[in-house]
Design an enzyme around this catalytic site. Structure first.
Site, PDB file in Angstrom:
ATOM      1  N   CYS A 241       0.148   3.002  12.746  1.00  0.00           N
ATOM      2  CA  CYS A 241       1.309   3.803  12.395  1.00  0.00           C
ATOM      3  C   CYS A 241       1.568   4.918  13.405  1.00  0.00           C
ATOM      4  CB  CYS A 241       1.122   4.403  11.018  1.00  0.00           C
ATOM      5  SG  CYS A 241       0.504   3.200   9.867  1.00  0.00           S
TER       6      CYS A 241
ATOM      7  N   HIS B 129      -1.512  -7.747   2.777  1.00  0.00           N
ATOM      8  CA  HIS B 129      -1.566  -8.215   4.176  1.00  0.00           C
ATOM      9  C   HIS B 129      -2.800  -7.736   4.931  1.00  0.00           C
ATOM     10  CE1 HIS B 129      -0.121  -4.699   6.704  1.00  0.00           C
ATOM     11  NE2 HIS B 129       0.288  -4.275   5.523  1.00  0.00           N
TER      12      HIS B 129
ATOM     13  N   THR C 230      13.219  -7.727  -9.356  1.00  0.00           N
ATOM     14  CA  THR C 230      12.754  -9.109  -9.445  1.00  0.00           C
ATOM     15  C   THR C 230      11.516  -9.284  -8.572  1.00  0.00           C
ATOM     16  OG1 THR C 230      14.976  -9.873  -9.874  1.00  0.00           O
ATOM     17  CG2 THR C 230      13.417 -11.526  -9.066  1.00  0.00           C
TER      18      THR C 230
ATOM     19  N   SER D 241      -3.189  -3.616  -0.923  1.00  0.00           N
ATOM     20  CA  SER D 241      -2.160  -4.280  -0.125  1.00  0.00           C
ATOM     21  C   SER D 241      -2.627  -5.672   0.255  1.00  0.00           C
ATOM     22  CB  SER D 241      -1.876  -3.459   1.137  1.00  0.00           C
ATOM     23  OG  SER D 241      -0.944  -4.138   1.945  1.00  0.00           O
TER      24      SER D 241
ATOM     25  N   GLY E 132       0.809  -1.219   0.000  1.00  0.00           N
ATOM     26  CA  GLY E 132       0.000   0.000   0.000  1.00  0.00           C
ATOM     27  C   GLY E 132       0.839   1.265   0.000  1.00  0.00           C
TER      28      GLY E 132
HETATM   29  C1  LIG Z   1      -2.098  -0.456   5.781  1.00  0.00           C
HETATM   30  C2  LIG Z   1      -2.452   0.721   4.931  1.00  0.00           C
HETATM   31  C3  LIG Z   1      -1.526   1.269   4.021  1.00  0.00           C
HETATM   32  C4  LIG Z   1      -0.112   0.772   3.917  1.00  0.00           C
HETATM   33  O1  LIG Z   1      -0.047  -0.468   3.281  1.00  0.00           O
HETATM   34  P1  LIG Z   1       1.296  -1.357   3.457  1.00  0.00           P
HETATM   35  O2  LIG Z   1       1.069  -2.491   2.541  1.00  0.00           O
HETATM   36  O3  LIG Z   1       1.333  -1.750   4.901  1.00  0.00           O
HETATM   37  O4  LIG Z   1       2.442  -0.497   3.054  1.00  0.00           O
HETATM   38  C5  LIG Z   1      -1.930   2.319   3.230  1.00  0.00           C
HETATM   39  N1  LIG Z   1      -3.157   2.825   3.324  1.00  0.00           N
HETATM   40  C6  LIG Z   1      -4.078   2.332   4.173  1.00  0.00           C
HETATM   41  C7  LIG Z   1      -5.434   2.927   4.221  1.00  0.00           C
HETATM   42  C8  LIG Z   1      -3.748   1.280   5.023  1.00  0.00           C
HETATM   43  O5  LIG Z   1      -4.646   0.818   5.885  1.00  0.00           O
END
Ligand SMILES: *Cc1c(COP(=O)(O)O)cnc(C)c1O
Length: 389
Positions: A325, A201, A237, A199, A71
């Protein structure tokens, strides 16, 4: 001790089916997708399949999905890629005060380099006002970036209407859909989305992998430079097992969508109802109507959220104050500030996010622990002893 994880918006566990799909790509199927002999081509085919799985979840063409590191990279790519590609057209970007830091900090960086950024506010329901968006547009506006679903309060923005406004003015529209994916229906074509961050995860896939959707025809500069991977758009890669896992997670998110949303919203509503019934002076932040199915963002008045979080942790319960965060900083959440919540109440706010592995018994356990913890904290709080509680 019982362990209850209620922080699915921070990250999710990898599902068994996802892990099983990934495992061969660490060992036997390790070929470099850029190699033109057998095992390389097999890796390339596997990535093509994953691209199809992700594209299907959002109604995109596979060629419009570009895998990357998640993300954060997707948000950075969207902002810097458009700022560079359209610098001759203008230097103005419109976003909101409640974006993820991946977006906000990227915009702040651009402000230091001659770009101008309008940060739209939100109403008491957590949504932007469409007339304010339209009024902010100038002939120098090159990008509108508004998140689909907020990570702290779970609010869903009027994406289709925003897409229509962007289109009417000929402006590129990016949305950070990291929290939305798998939780609300997403159709990039119907919603008029030009660029979209995803994203893995957050949808039961592995960490460190995601994708940027780039609508065919959108002019955007590359962000990572090097080899010819991802159709010459994103060098490096490929994270082969990660991409395979993301593809599988996207497929499962599509297949399980209806039951996932029902499961999460029922448990989330049960949590909110029980808390409001058993604990006085609690407020629910953000709209209930336009909301992520698993999100409950609650303010416990006269309480320190940090203390609550640690006491819940001691009982095996994982929740979050604001967003993951900002959990290590004492700066009050920018999202709750934008909602107009006073600082002392922001400090008493917790985010609970349920997911596929949450059970009703988990919620009962959390509510009973909360009742006990709040009684303890309010009992010792000087504010409340003055009030004679
Ligand atoms: C978790 C999140 C991100 C960051 O994604 P990552 O894959 O952890 O870098 C960005 N935007 C939102 C709204 C998120 O919840």
């Amino acid at each position: 001790m019982r362990q209850v994880y209620l922080d699915y918006s921070a990250t999710t566990p990898v599902k068994k089916e996802v892990l099983d799909a990934m495992l061969p790509y660490f060992t036997e199927q390790f070929g470099n997708p850029s190699s033109i002999y057998g095992i390389g081509l097999e890796s390339k085919d596997a990535i093509t399949h994953a691209r199809t799985q992700v594209a299907k979840l959002i109604n995109a063409d596979p060629a419009e999905v570009f895998f990357n590191a998640g993300g954060t990279e997707s948000d950075n790519w969207a902002v810097f890629g458009i700022a560079d590609a359209l610098k001759d057209k203008g230097n103005h970007i419109i976003t909101t005060k409640i974006e993820h830091h991946a977006m906000l900090h990227s915009c702040e960086f651009l402000e230091k380099h001659g770009y101008e950024v309008t940060y739209l506010g939100i109403g008491p329901d957590g949504r932007i006002k469409l007339d304010e968006l339209e009024a902010a547009i100038t002939d120098k506006t090159i990008l509108i970036s508004i998140m689909t679903v907020n990570n702290e309060i779970g609010t869903v923005q009027p994406i289709k209407e925003i897409g229509a406004i962007a289109k009417k003015h000929g402006i590129v529209f990016h949305t950070d859909a990291v929290q939305a994916l798998g939780n609300i229906p997403i159709d990039v074509k119907d919603m008029g989305i030009d660029l979209m961050s995803m994203s893995s995860h957050k949808i039961y896939g592995p960490k460190g992998v995601g994708a940027l959707y780039i609508r065919r025809g959108v002019k955007i500069s590359n962000y990572l430079h090097g080899g010819a991977q991802e159709n010459k758009r994103r060098a490096g890669t490929e994270n082969l097992p990660g991409i395979i896992g993301f593809g599988k997670a996207a497929e499962l998110a599509g297949e399980n969508f209806v039951s996932h949303v029902k499961h999460c919203s029922e448990l989330r509503n049960y949590l909110i109802d029980e808390v409001l019934k058993k604990i006085p002076n609690v407020k629910v932040n953000g709209s209930m109507e336009y909301r992520h199915p698993g999100n409950a963002n609650l303010t416990f008045e006269y309480i320190e959220g940090e203390a609550m979080l640690l006491m819940l942790d001691a009982k095996g319960i994982s929740v979050s104050t604001g967003s993951a965060c900002s959990s290590t900083s004492l700066v009050p959440s920018h999202v709750l500030s934008a909602l107009g919540i006073p600082v002392e109440q922001i400090h008493g706010t917790l985010r609970f996010t349920v997911g596929d592995f949450t059970t009703k018994e988990d919620i009962d356990y959390v509510v009973s622990c909360l009742v006990e913890i709040i009684e303890t904290l309010r009992g010792i709080s000087s504010v409340n002893s003055k009030k004679g509680w």
